[in-house]
Enzyme design. Sequence first.
Site, PDB file in Angstrom:
ATOM      1  CG  ASP A 146     -10.949  38.489 -34.566  1.00  0.00           C
ATOM      2  OD1 ASP A 146     -11.789  37.572 -34.495  1.00  0.00           O
ATOM      3  OD2 ASP A 146     -11.173  39.569 -35.148  1.00  0.00           O
ATOM      4  CB  SER A 147     -12.977  34.373 -31.095  1.00  0.00           C
ATOM      5  OG  SER A 147     -12.259  33.276 -31.653  1.00  0.00           O
TER       6      SER A 147
ATOM      7  CG  ASP B 184     -10.250  35.782 -37.638  1.00  0.00           C
ATOM      8  OD1 ASP B 184     -10.725  35.695 -38.792  1.00  0.00           O
ATOM      9  OD2 ASP B 184     -10.903  35.509 -36.615  1.00  0.00           O
TER      10      ASP B 184
ATOM     11  CE  LYS C 117     -12.808  34.058 -39.767  1.00  0.00           C
ATOM     12  NZ  LYS C 117     -13.360  35.372 -39.307  1.00  0.00           N
TER      13      LYS C 117
ATOM     14  CD  GLU D 270     -15.040  40.208 -38.414  1.00  0.00           C
ATOM     15  OE1 GLU D 270     -15.660  41.289 -38.298  1.00  0.00           O
ATOM     16  OE2 GLU D 270     -14.687  39.517 -37.442  1.00  0.00           O
TER      17      GLU D 270
ATOM     18  CD  GLU E 277     -20.122  35.315 -36.079  1.00  0.00           C
ATOM     19  OE1 GLU E 277     -20.228  35.368 -34.840  1.00  0.00           O
ATOM     20  OE2 GLU E 277     -19.073  35.575 -36.685  1.00  0.00           O
TER      21      GLU E 277
END
Length: 261
Positions: A42-43, A81, A110, A112, A179
Amino acid sequence: MPRKSVLDFAKGRGAYVWITAYDYPTAKAVDEAGVDGILVGDSLGMVLLGLPNTLGVTMEDMVRHTEAVARARPRALVVADMPFMSYETGPEDALRNAARLVKAGADAVKLEGGTEYAPIVERLVKAGIPVMGHIGLTPQRFLTIGGFKMVGKTEEQRRKILEDAKALRDAGVFSIVLEFVPASLAREVTQAVDVPTICIGSGPHCDGQILVLHDVVGLTERPPSFAKKYADVAAAIREAVSKYAEEVRKGLFPAREHYRE
């Protein structure tokens, strides 16, 4: 060579190389370079769309870019993501959205978060969707952690990250991204869990590393301190386009070999 699966990622098999990619040509290029895993992160909201953070990235964005990467038919594992608020609302929403990403071509997703999201991870894994965890600095939660800064410097934070890693391991993740945590903590987590850890800005003690492609090739205006630039693609683009513009203005392009009468 056969395509990789999550079963190819285990402790003791060397250092795993991960990188982001968001479209067909870059996915093809990084795969040909020999990476083990490609993250459709999502970056993309920040490095492709110019957003100030990742919160504005939608499921539609992630599906579209996952499809583009998958069309390159990479040998590397493709992980997508889950964007902000695509899984936080409950296991069934998470399952529905994760399934969209898998149907778009992702081999895994993925998400978070730690202990609080372990039940969601477990639900996805039971449904047959492999999950990569992500703890430490979690960019989707920058509003609650005080910005984009190192996490895990206090004893309370260290204990929480260790608990999160173990909870995710128990929930069935095949790997965990760490991270921007202290290297000593990354080593402790890596030793505490039996799934591979992948560091970004967390030192050399993980089972692998991941970076954002645009940081690696010099396309990011202000890359994070933990990134390393291996090329200056931005300079190459400026030079190439400047030459093109100059030749057009001087009448040198198109030359005779570039067209037909």
